[in-house]
Design a protein around this motif. Structure first.
Motif, short mmCIF file in Angstrom:
data_model
loop_
_atom_site.label_atom_id
_atom_site.label_comp_id
_atom_site.label_asym_id
_atom_site.label_seq_id
_atom_site.Cartn_x
_atom_site.Cartn_y
_atom_site.Cartn_z
N ASN A 1 12.88 8.57 -0.83
CA ASN A 1 11.76 9.29 -1.42
C ASN A 1 11.43 10.47 -0.52
O ASN A 1 11.17 10.29 0.67
N GLN A 2 11.45 11.67 -1.08
CA GLN A 2 11.23 12.86 -0.26
C GLN A 2 9.81 12.94 0.30
O GLN A 2 9.54 13.70 1.22
N LEU A 3 8.90 12.14 -0.27
CA LEU A 3 7.52 12.12 0.23
C LEU A 3 7.33 11.14 1.38
O LEU A 3 6.26 11.11 1.99
N LEU A 4 8.35 10.34 1.67
CA LEU A 4 8.26 9.32 2.72
C LEU A 4 8.99 9.78 3.97
O LEU A 4 10.17 10.11 3.92
N ALA B 1 15.94 -0.11 4.39
CA ALA B 1 16.37 -1.09 3.39
C ALA B 1 15.24 -1.44 2.43
O ALA B 1 15.48 -1.74 1.25
N LEU B 2 13.99 -1.41 2.91
CA LEU B 2 12.85 -1.79 2.08
C LEU B 2 12.48 -0.70 1.08
O LEU B 2 12.15 -0.99 -0.08
N PHE B 3 12.50 0.54 1.52
CA PHE B 3 11.98 1.63 0.70
C PHE B 3 13.13 2.45 0.11
O PHE B 3 14.05 2.85 0.81
N ALA B 4 13.02 2.72 -1.18
CA ALA B 4 14.00 3.60 -1.82
C ALA B 4 13.83 5.01 -1.25
O ALA B 4 12.76 5.39 -0.77
N ILE C 1 0.84 -1.20 0.00
CA ILE C 1 0.00 0.00 0.00
C ILE C 1 0.87 1.25 0.00
O ILE C 1 0.62 2.22 -0.74
N THR C 2 1.92 1.25 0.83
CA THR C 2 2.82 2.40 0.89
C THR C 2 3.42 2.69 -0.48
O THR C 2 3.47 3.84 -0.94
N ASN C 3 3.89 1.65 -1.16
CA ASN C 3 4.49 1.84 -2.49
C ASN C 3 3.47 2.41 -3.48
O ASN C 3 3.81 3.29 -4.29
N SER C 4 2.23 1.94 -3.42
CA SER C 4 1.20 2.43 -4.34
C SER C 4 0.86 3.89 -4.07
O SER C 4 0.61 4.67 -5.00
N LEU C 5 0.84 4.28 -2.80
CA LEU C 5 0.55 5.68 -2.46
C LEU C 5 1.69 6.60 -2.89
O LEU C 5 1.47 7.69 -3.43
N LEU C 6 2.93 6.16 -2.65
CA LEU C 6 4.08 6.97 -3.07
C LEU C 6 4.13 7.12 -4.59
O LEU C 6 4.52 8.17 -5.10
N ALA C 7 3.72 6.08 -5.31
CA ALA C 7 3.69 6.16 -6.77
C ALA C 7 2.70 7.22 -7.25
O ALA C 7 2.83 7.75 -8.36
N ARG C 8 1.73 7.55 -6.40
CA ARG C 8 0.75 8.60 -6.70
C ARG C 8 1.20 9.98 -6.23
O ARG C 8 0.44 10.93 -6.31
N GLN C 9 2.41 10.04 -5.68
CA GLN C 9 2.94 11.30 -5.16
C GLN C 9 2.16 11.78 -3.93
O GLN C 9 2.02 12.98 -3.71
N TRP C 10 1.65 10.82 -3.15
CA TRP C 10 0.99 11.16 -1.89
C TRP C 10 2.05 11.15 -0.78
O TRP C 10 2.86 10.21 -0.70
N PRO C 11 2.08 12.16 0.08
CA PRO C 11 3.01 12.12 1.22
C PRO C 11 2.59 11.06 2.23
O PRO C 11 1.42 10.97 2.61
N TRP D 1 0.61 -13.07 -1.26
CA TRP D 1 1.99 -13.40 -1.59
C TRP D 1 2.56 -12.24 -2.42
O TRP D 1 1.82 -11.44 -2.98
N GLY D 2 3.87 -12.14 -2.48
CA GLY D 2 4.52 -11.10 -3.26
C GLY D 2 5.81 -10.67 -2.61
O GLY D 2 6.24 -11.24 -1.60
N PRO D 3 6.46 -9.65 -3.15
CA PRO D 3 7.69 -9.13 -2.52
C PRO D 3 7.44 -8.72 -1.08
O PRO D 3 6.41 -8.11 -0.76
N ASN D 4 8.36 -9.07 -0.22
CA ASN D 4 8.32 -8.74 1.21
C ASN D 4 7.21 -9.48 1.96
O ASN D 4 6.87 -9.09 3.07
#
Length: 337
Positions: A48-51, A43-46, A20-30, A173-176
């Protein structure tokens, strides 16, 4: 153009919270995430100035309350090992409800919206597809607890303390995603070791790919926010959506698809029900797993037609790509060189 809403994510280093966090950041949501282990989150998150990463515990009511002061959404993706559910899940849910109360700092008048990833436990061993309005019929202690958590949220929404979007999901299932249901399967596919499953690997089973679950959740949040901003539609204080992902014909078939991706030949090792009775004598987690084995002896399905109709542009990730990306992530982060 409207300023995007602010979101606090609890449980961001878990499988669903991460997606969910990745999808929100992809939308440029803080997004602000509250984590117990900053190094793990970093280590998990690249970068990102919005995070914003904040270290702390969601059981700290004052910390959650302070972080939620000006946010528009609180994603309640906190989870605990089965044997720690009782007590902890109730208390953290109360903290989230309290933190969502109306405050002048929020973008819009009224309370924040709590986004709650649900599951199928509420409905027991049902043979009917689970609809958003299906009546609960839990057959386990943990199922009853999930019913009580959702009731807490609905009562709080009805009282004006919060808004709630519950997004029910099946196994995921999926990454992480590193729980003991899926991580050993991926390890086996990559190394040629046996791929374990519980009770029955030859019946259909519903599974959701977490990036797809994250995308569906983010789209529902986006839609909810747009409706609140424009008042184009009545915005219910409490709403339930289902997303079922893929119903595989059998786990044995799906494991075979993994082996095609890796080129390894692995066996499928099915653990029988009686084994958990023995292991439960010594291991509290296994005692809790035992009561959930009905999920692996039968096919439980979510009916997500309403969700897919509401999100007509959504397209799930093709299975080959999802498997390839997940196996690559697991190989790069979890297997020793």
């Amino acid at each position: 153009m409207h300023t995007p809403p602010k979101t606090l994510v609890l449980g961001a280093t878990g499988g669903i919270g991460y997606a969910i966090t990745n999808s929100l950041l992809a939308r440029q949501w803080p997004v602000t995430i509250l984590v117990r282990n900053r190094a793990k989150a970093t280590a998990l998150f690249a970068t990102n100035q919005l995070l914003t990463i904040v270290e702390g515990d969601a059981q700290d009511a004052a910390r959650v309350d302070a972080l939620a002061a000006d946010v528009d959404f609180i994603v309640h993706a906190i989870n605990y090992p089965y044997h720690q559910w009782f007590g902890r899940m109730e208390s953290v849910t109360r903290h989230v409800i309290e933190a969502a109360k109306p405050r002048p700092e929020r973008t819009l008048p009224g309370p924040a919206t709590i986004v709650f990833p649900g599951n199928v436990y509420n409905f027991g061993n049902t043979h009917q597809p689970i609809r958003p309005d299906s009546q609960p019929a839990p057959c386990t202690r943990k199922g009853q607890l999930r019913v009580e958590l959702e009731a807490m949220l609905q009562q709080a929404a009805d009282a004006g303390q919060c808004r709630v979007l519950t997004v029910r999901l099946p196994d995921f299932w999926g990454p992480n995603v590193l729980n003991e249901g899926i991580a050993p399967v991926l390890r086996g596919a990559l190394t040629g070791q046996p791929m374990p499953w519980l009770v029955n690997a030859d019946i259909p089973h519903q599974f959701v790919y977490t990036p797809d679950a994250g995308e569906v959740t983010a789209r529902l949040m986006e839609q909810h926010w747009h409706d609140r901003l424009t008042s184009a539609n009545e915005v219910p204080a409490y709403r339930v959506w289902n997303y079922g992902g893929t119903t595989h014909t059998s786990m044995r078939d799906w494991f075979g698809q993994m082996m095609q991706q890796t080129g390894k030949v692995s066996s499928v090792r099915v653990y029988p029900r009686w084994l958990f009775s023995v292991l439960g004598l010594f291991n509290p987690v296994m005692r809790e797993v035992k009561e959930m084995l009905y999920l692996y002896e039968n096919t439980i399905r979510l009916d997500d037609r309403d969700t897919l109709a509401a999100l007509p542009d959504f397209r799930p990730t093709p299975m080959n790509q999802a498997l390839r990306d997940t196996l690559r992530w697991f190989s790069e982060t979890q297997l020793k060189n």
